[in-house]
Design a protein around this motif. Structure first.
Motif, PDB file in Angstrom:
ATOM      1  N   PRO A  77      -2.237  -7.844   0.042  1.00 33.34           N
ATOM      2  CA  PRO A  77      -1.144  -9.150  -0.768  1.00 33.34           C
ATOM      3  C   PRO A  77      -2.084 -10.444  -0.158  1.00 33.34           C
ATOM      4  O   PRO A  77      -2.672 -11.130  -1.175  1.00 33.34           O
ATOM      5  N   GLU A 128       5.976  -5.464  -1.475  1.00 29.90           N
ATOM      6  CA  GLU A 128       4.548  -6.330  -2.049  1.00 29.90           C
ATOM      7  C   GLU A 128       4.004  -5.853  -2.333  1.00 29.90           C
ATOM      8  O   GLU A 128       3.982  -4.598  -3.096  1.00 29.90           O
ATOM      9  N   TRP A 130       0.177  -4.796  -3.763  1.00 26.01           N
ATOM     10  CA  TRP A 130      -1.124  -4.994  -3.463  1.00 26.01           C
ATOM     11  C   TRP A 130      -1.591  -4.562  -4.876  1.00 26.01           C
ATOM     12  O   TRP A 130      -1.843  -5.008  -5.833  1.00 26.01           O
TER      13      TRP A 130
END
Length: 223
Positions: A77, A128, A130
């Motif tokens: 991230p 998150e 990616w």
């Protein structure tokens, strides 16, 4: 001949434009398949901690599509490259402006020594976002289009040469009777009334020659 030349140029332009679109779309579609496969494997590796499999997958994608894929990267991230098809990218950072929540296809993207297509594929890992970055080379497309232009030019030159030969033959077949008619007319203007034109065709030139001969017979009869 001019029309044939213009037709060759126009057909080559249309062919190159259409084939370019097809080649680029095919390359993007292939990239999507690879990036989604990597994304799926990355999700599995995140939970199983089997990153070796993903690393091998990145290397294998580079070997399998060595002419099409410049690099493949898995980006965390914050923009840090976690894994890549080449270890020289490990730990490097990418522009976070590329890391969006939806797929991006960036054309004419500048790489180290060429321009190509950058495909950015987001993947949800835990909580998150990616990203999978896939650099696609357009050099094979340019090579294919150059071959297309070359072959069109060669065949177009052959067709143009044939058209020139046909045009010259037609020009000769048309100009010869007219030249003969002009020569007889000069002979008649010098006082001869016995010179006639040989009629070898039934087209407009043959009709003109026949009319000319009829006129000469009427003149002789009148005299």
């Amino acid at each position: 001949v001019g029309v044939v030349a213009l037709a060759i140029i126009a057909s080559t332009y249309v062919a190159v434009r259409n084939e370019s679109k097809v080649f680029h779309q095919s390359l993007v579609d292939k990239g999507r398949i690879v990036s989604r496969n990597i994304a799926s494997s990355t999700k599995s590796a995140f939970w199983s901690l089997n990153w070796i499999f993903v690393e091998n997958l990145l290397k294998e994608s580079g070997r399998s599509f060595n002419k099409d894929i410049i690099y493949s990267k898995i980006v965390k991230p914050g923009g840090e490259v976690y894994l890549a098809s080449d270890k020289k990218y490990y730990g490097s950072r990418v522009d976070t402006g590329l890391l969006k929540d939806q797929e991006q296809v960036l054309r004419d993207y500048p790489f180290e020594d060429q321009t190509g297509i950058l495909l950015v594929q987001p993947v949800q890992i835990g909580k998150e976002n990616w990203h999978i970055l896939l650099g696609l080379s357009t050099q094979p497309i340019r090579d294919a289009l150059e071959d297309l232009v070359y072959h069109n030019t060669v065949w177009g030159s052959v067709l143009l040469g044939f058209s020139i030969m046909v045009a010259l033959a037609l020009s000769y077949s048309i100009s010869k009777p007219i030249t003969s008619l002009a020569r007889v007319a000069r002979t008649i203007s010098d006082g001869s009334r016995d010179q006639l034109i040989q009629v070898k065709s039934r087209d407009e030139t043959g009709l003109l020659s026949h009319s000319f001969n009829t006129m000469m017979r009427h003149i002789k009869q009148a005299q």
